[in-house]
Motif scaffolding. Structure first.
Motif, PDB file in Angstrom:
ATOM      1  N   ALA A   1      -3.309   0.100  10.441  1.00  0.00           N
ATOM      2  CA  ALA A   1      -4.308  -0.874  10.890  1.00  0.00           C
ATOM      3  C   ALA A   1      -4.192  -2.181  10.120  1.00  0.00           C
ATOM      4  N   LYS A   2      -3.726  -2.093   8.894  1.00  0.00           N
ATOM      5  CA  LYS A   2      -3.653  -3.277   8.032  1.00  0.00           C
ATOM      6  C   LYS A   2      -2.303  -3.975   8.106  1.00  0.00           C
ATOM      7  N   TRP A   3      -1.201  -3.190   8.105  1.00  0.00           N
ATOM      8  CA  TRP A   3       0.128  -3.782   7.981  1.00  0.00           C
ATOM      9  C   TRP A   3       1.042  -3.503   9.163  1.00  0.00           C
TER      10      TRP A   3
ATOM     11  N   LYS B   1      -4.917   4.171   8.164  1.00  0.00           N
ATOM     12  CA  LYS B   1      -5.435   3.125   7.276  1.00  0.00           C
ATOM     13  C   LYS B   1      -4.397   2.029   7.056  1.00  0.00           C
ATOM     14  N   ILE B   2      -3.157   2.429   6.774  1.00  0.00           N
ATOM     15  CA  ILE B   2      -2.106   1.449   6.493  1.00  0.00           C
ATOM     16  C   ILE B   2      -1.662   0.748   7.774  1.00  0.00           C
TER      17      ILE B   2
ATOM     18  N   ASP C   1       0.816  -1.219   0.000  1.00  0.00           N
ATOM     19  CA  ASP C   1       0.000   0.000   0.000  1.00  0.00           C
ATOM     20  C   ASP C   1       0.848   1.267   0.000  1.00  0.00           C
TER      21      ASP C   1
END
Length: 348
Positions: free
Chosen positions: A191-193, A188-189, A172
């Motif tokens: 939370a994901k990675w 956003k990033i 991302d």
């Protein structure tokens, strides 16, 4: 010539809008004139399309996520190996490579070959280490800095000009035009990675890429440069064309020679209006557009498997220029009982 029969396990079978390299790698192996491959899919999610593509993947098994740790992964691989007798294992996700590299010796003792970068090669090309990488190997890279909070960026904001690129440690990347967008994309990033997040100087120009394969001794087995002709909102190439570009090739040879890179790689580059090349990322495995290289005359998946098996591989000396790929979506029809079998039994 009689083909070599090999059982090859691989991951990255999420052939969706942000596709993994697994299915294109399989297509390259299916095209091989030297390898007769039995393909074993390693699956993280029941909705990955690869397990249901029976013309490409012979058998699939669910495996634990890399975040679950090395031991659960090895336990599952031992079971799969006991059933399938895996010869070569090809991981195709950045997020799982550390687990595979740490387990390389154990896998070898089990009789499973891999052909991966060393831990040092993997670590030093991380996005957060790219400025040091550029200085060490004499490569132009945009200024960047890792952060663990939005406040970290506020403290160093005077070192950047908007827009900036906000990047995850694995995947991302988003272009942020103000502080509010930096905060939005950071959260956003993260939370994901997870952390750190990398803030990178935005370099204007044309996105170009090189796919390559190094033999671990400083030699480039193959390399094909490409320009993206269509980019999705996630920044993924949905179309591309092979280029004749000696500068990109020389940069690739230089990096592989200096680092003695082992395995597949993708260089993500920006060519500026002044015709300068900036390296914005090194992906430590074959990319999802690898089948373009195969179609252009360099079957890098086949070469990687041969290197893993200690079979001598002659470097490719040419590729077709002006070869294009255009990605498309496809409705794969699946029987419910197949989905249920993968969901409940963990294999299909």
């Amino acid at each position: 010539m009689e083909k070599i029969k090999l059982t090859i396990a691989l991951s990255g079978l999420n052939n969706i809008d942000s596709p993994g390299p697994g299915i294109p790698v399989v297509r390259g192996l299916r095209d091989s004139k030297e390898i007769d491959a039995r393909i074993i899919g390693l699956v993280y999610d029941n909705l990955e399309p690869g397990p249901y593509m029976h013309d490409l993947v012979d058998k699939s098994y669910k495996v634990p996520y890399p975040s679950d740790g090395v031991e659960p992964f090895l336990e599952r691989i031992r079971y799969i190996h006991q059933v399938e007798k895996i010869d070569v294992l090809i991981p195709n996700f950045d997020s799982e490579l550390f687990t595979f590299m740490k387990s390389e010796k154990i896998l070898r003792e089990m009789g499973i070959r891999t052909f991966l970068p060393t831990l040092q090669q993997f670590e030093e090309r991380h996005k957060s280490n790219l400025p040091e990488y550029g200085k060490k190997y004499g490569v132009n890279v945009p200024f960047s800095a890792p952060i663990t909070s939005v406040e970290d960026f506020r403290k160093m904001q005077d070192k950047f000009e908007f827009p900036v690129v906000v990047k995850g440690k694995f995947y991302d990347a988003y272009i942020a035009y103000d502080m509010d967008q930096v905060a939005l994309y950071f959260n956003k990033i993260a939370a994901k990675w997870g952390l750190p997040i990398v803030i990178q100087e935005f370099v204007r120009g044309t996105e170009v890429n090189v796919i390559a394969l190094g033999d671990g001794k400083g030699n480039t087995i193959g390399a094909v440069p490409m320009r993206k002709t269509y980019i999705t909102d996630k920044g993924k190439a949905w179309g591309g064309i092979t280029l004749e570009d000696p500068t990109m090739m020389d940069l690739t040879y230089k990096i592989i020679s200096q680092t003695k890179w082992r395995g597949g790689m993708e260089l993500e580059l920006i060519r500026t209006t002044k015709n300068e090349l900036y390296m914005i990322e090194i992906n430590p495995r074959l990319p999802a557009w690898v089948y373009l290289a195969v179609a252009a005359g360099q079957n890098l998946p086949e070469a990687l498997v041969k290197l893993a098996m200690d079979i001598q591989v002659a470097p490719f000396t040419k590729y077709d220029i002006g070869k294009m790929f255009i990605r498309y979506s496809f409705d794969l029809i699946v029987e419910l009982n197949e989905f249920e079998k993968l969901s409940t039994k963990g294999e299909l």
